[in-house]
Design a protein around this motif. Structure first.
Motif, PDB file in Angstrom:
ATOM      1  N   THR A  70      -4.810 -12.038   2.234  1.00 10.69           N
ATOM      2  CA  THR A  70      -3.770 -11.787   1.246  1.00 10.69           C
ATOM      3  C   THR A  70      -3.169 -13.088   0.708  1.00 10.69           C
TER       4      THR A  70
ATOM      5  N   GLN B  90      -3.254 -14.359   7.016  1.00 11.32           N
ATOM      6  CA  GLN B  90      -2.194 -14.259   6.005  1.00 11.32           C
ATOM      7  C   GLN B  90      -1.740 -15.647   5.588  1.00 11.32           C
TER       8      GLN B  90
ATOM      9  N   GLU C 198      -6.564 -14.045  -6.391  1.00 14.90           N
ATOM     10  CA  GLU C 198      -5.105 -14.163  -6.378  1.00 14.90           C
ATOM     11  C   GLU C 198      -4.495 -13.976  -7.753  1.00 14.90           C
TER      12      GLU C 198
ATOM     13  N   ALA D  76       5.243 -11.582  -8.535  1.00 18.51           N
ATOM     14  CA  ALA D  76       4.594 -12.859  -8.243  1.00 18.51           C
ATOM     15  C   ALA D  76       4.025 -13.546  -9.477  1.00 18.51           C
TER      16      ALA D  76
ATOM     17  N   ASP E  98      -2.588 -10.257  -4.291  1.00 14.29           N
ATOM     18  CA  ASP E  98      -1.185 -10.600  -4.072  1.00 14.29           C
ATOM     19  C   ASP E  98      -0.374  -9.338  -4.318  1.00 14.29           C
TER      20      ASP E  98
ATOM     21  N   ASN F  28      -0.231 -15.295  -0.904  1.00 15.40           N
ATOM     22  CA  ASN F  28       1.224 -15.243  -0.743  1.00 15.40           C
ATOM     23  C   ASN F  28       1.774 -16.649  -0.648  1.00 15.40           C
TER      24      ASN F  28
ATOM     25  N   LEU G 256       7.959 -11.458  -0.193  1.00 17.35           N
ATOM     26  CA  LEU G 256       6.553 -11.122  -0.398  1.00 17.35           C
ATOM     27  C   LEU G 256       5.727 -11.339   0.867  1.00 17.35           C
ATOM     28  N   THR G 257       6.155 -12.250   1.719  1.00 14.52           N
ATOM     29  CA  THR G 257       5.473 -12.388   3.006  1.00 14.52           C
ATOM     30  C   THR G 257       5.607 -11.106   3.815  1.00 14.52           C
TER      31      THR G 257
ATOM     32  N   SER H 113       3.515  -8.367   2.366  1.00 14.14           N
ATOM     33  CA  SER H 113       2.102  -8.583   2.672  1.00 14.14           C
ATOM     34  C   SER H 113       1.786  -8.183   4.102  1.00 14.14           C
TER      35      SER H 113
END
Length: 376
Positions: A284, A309, A235, A32, A258, A286, A292-293, A296
Motif C-alpha cells: 500500500t 506498509q 500509487e 491523497a 493509495d 502511503n 491515511l496510515t 491503510s
C-alpha cells in the motif's frame, strides 16, 4: 440516523473531511491528491447536498453515486470519493464499536510490517539512513537511488551511479533487509530498459514506477522487459479498471493503491482482490501522515496478499498533530489497532498548514537545456 453535516478543510497540502451524523458521531477521512487539495475540497462541496440527509451506512451505494454523478474522471474526483468513503467506514466502525478491519472480513495477521521511506540522496546519506532504520527495527527500507542530474547524464553514467548507490545500501544492510527501489517516474522507457536490469544483482524486493503514468501499457511493457526484477506500480492510479489493465498486461508483481486516492477502502479492497487473482501482492502506498496510515492498516490487516506498509518519518513527527493514531510504531511494525473505526482522531480546529510533501508544484526538475525533465 442520517448525515447532518459534511466538513471539508484544507491545511496546506493536506485535505481532510469530517462527516457528522444525527446520533452525534463523526467520521474522519483524508484525500491523497496532495498537488491539488483545493480542487478536491471543491468536489467534496459539490457532494455535500447529496450526502446531507443520507443514510451513512449505505457506503457502496454512496461510492457509486458520487463517482458517477458527472461524466468526468481523474485523481481529483477519486480523491474526494476516497475521503468520504473513509469517513463513512470510520462512522460505521464507531457505531458498531469495532475496528474497520473487523467489518472487512477480520484480521489475517497480528501486526503490520513497515518499510521506512529514506529521504536522503546519494550513496553515503542513504547507506547511513538505512543503517539507522535497521537499528530501529525496520526490516525493509525504500529509497530513490537516481543521481540528482539524472536528466542530463549519459546512459552509461546514469546506470553506473544508480547501481552504485543501490550497492552501497545493500552492502550496508546485508541480505536480511528488503530493498524497495523507488524511481519516481523519472525515466523514459528507453532509459528504464538500461537502468532496471542493472539493479537485479542487488535482489530488490521491488523496483517501483520507472516511467511516467501517462500510459498503463507503457508501464506494463517496462515490467515485461525486465525479467527477474519485480515491478511495482499504481500509487497514481485511481480505479479497479486501471489496475485491471495493468495486471492483465503482466506489468506488475506488486500493486500500490493509495486508499486516499484509489477510492478509499471500498475500492482498494477490490484492487487487492484483483491483485490476488493475478498472483500479485499489495504494498500500500502511503506518505501523508497518520490518518491515511491508519486507514491503510485497516486494509493491510485483512488481505492475504499484503507484504509491507509504507511508513513515512512524518508519521512519527506528526504523532501529536491534528490527526492522531491510536497505535504507535513498535520498531519496524505497527500493532493491529483495536479502537472502533479507523482508530484515529482529527482536530480541524488546528488551522496550522501542513507540509506533507515539501514540494511546491512549481518546483519541477529541469534539464540543463531548460526543458522539463520527467518529474516525480
Amino acid at each position: 440516523m442520517e448525515i447532518v453535516e459534511v466538513e471539508s478543510a484544507v491545511r496546506g497540502d493536506a485535505h481532510f473531511v469530517q462527516v457528522h451524523t444525527s446520533d452525534g458521531r463523526t467520521g474522519v477521512g483524508q484525500s491523497a491528491c496532495w498537488g491539488y487539495p483545493d480542487a478536491v475540497h471543491a468536489v467534496v462541496q459539490t457532494f455535500r447536498p447529496y450526502l446531507l440527509g443520507a443514510d451513512p451506512d449505505r457506503i457502496e451505494h454512496h461510492w457509486h453515486h458520487l463517482y458517477r454523478m458527472g461524466p468526468f474522471r481523474g485523481s481529483v474526483l477519486t480523491a474526494a470519493v476516497s475521503a468520504i468513503d473513509l469517513a463513512l467506514w470510520d462512522l460505521l466502525g464507531k457505531r458498531l464499536g469495532v475496528p474497520v478491519w473487523q467489518l472487512l472480513g477480520g484480521r489475517v495477521r497480528d501486526r503490520i510490517r513497515l518499510h521506512l521511506l529514506l529521504p536522503g540522496t546519494g550513496a553515503q546519506a542513504l547507506a547511513e539512513q538505512a543503517a539507522a532504520a535497521v537499528a530501529d527495527g525496520f526490516t525493509a527500507v525504500k529509497f530513490d537511488p537516481l543521481p540528482a542530474a539524472y536528466g542530463d547524464l549519459s546512459q552509461a553514467r546514469l546506470v553506473a551511479e544508480t547501481e552504485a548507490t543501490t550497492a552501497a545500501v545493500r552492502d550496508t544492510v546485508g541480505p536480511d533487509v528488503d530493498l524497495l527501489i523507488e524511481l519516481h517516474r523519472k525515466l523514459t522507457p528507453l532509459q528504464a530498459q538500461a537502468v532496471v536490469p542493472a539493479l537485479a544483482r542487488h535482489l530488490p524486493l521491488l523496483v517501483e514506477d520507472p516511467v511516467q503514468i501517462d500510459s498503463v501499457s507503457s508501464q506494463a511493457e517496462v515490467g515485461r522487459r525486465a525479467p527477474g526484477v519485480p515491478m511495482a506500480n499504481g500509487e497514481r492510479l485511481h480505479t479497479i479498471w486501471e489496475f485491471k489493465e495493468l495486471l492483465a498486461q503482466a506489468g506488475a508483481q506488486y500493486v500500490r493503491p493509495d486508499v486516499g486516492l484509489a477510492g478509499g477502502l471500498s475500492h482498494a479492497r477490490k484492487i487487492a482482490a484483483l491483485a490476488e487473482a493475478h498472483h500479485a501482492a499489495v504494498v500500500t502506498h502511503n506518505c501523508l501522515g497518520p490518518l491515511l496510515t491508519m486507514a491503510s492498516v485497516q486494509l493491510d490487516t485483512v488481505i492475504p496478499n499484503f507484504v509491507t506498509q509504507e511508513y513515512s518519518p512524518l508519521d512519527d513527527q506528526l504523532a501529536d498533530g491534528p490527526a492522531r493514531a491510536c497505535v504507535r510504531r513498535e520498531g519496524g511494525f505497527l500493532p493491529v489497532p483495536q479502537e472502533p473505526g479507523l482508530g484515529v482522531t482529527l482536530d480541524l480546529t488546528d488551522t496550522r498548514p501542513l507540509d506533507l510533501t515539501g514540494r511546491p508544484l512549481t518546483r519541477i526538475p529541469l534539464r540543463a537545456d531548460g526543458s522539463v525533465a520527467y518529474a516525480v
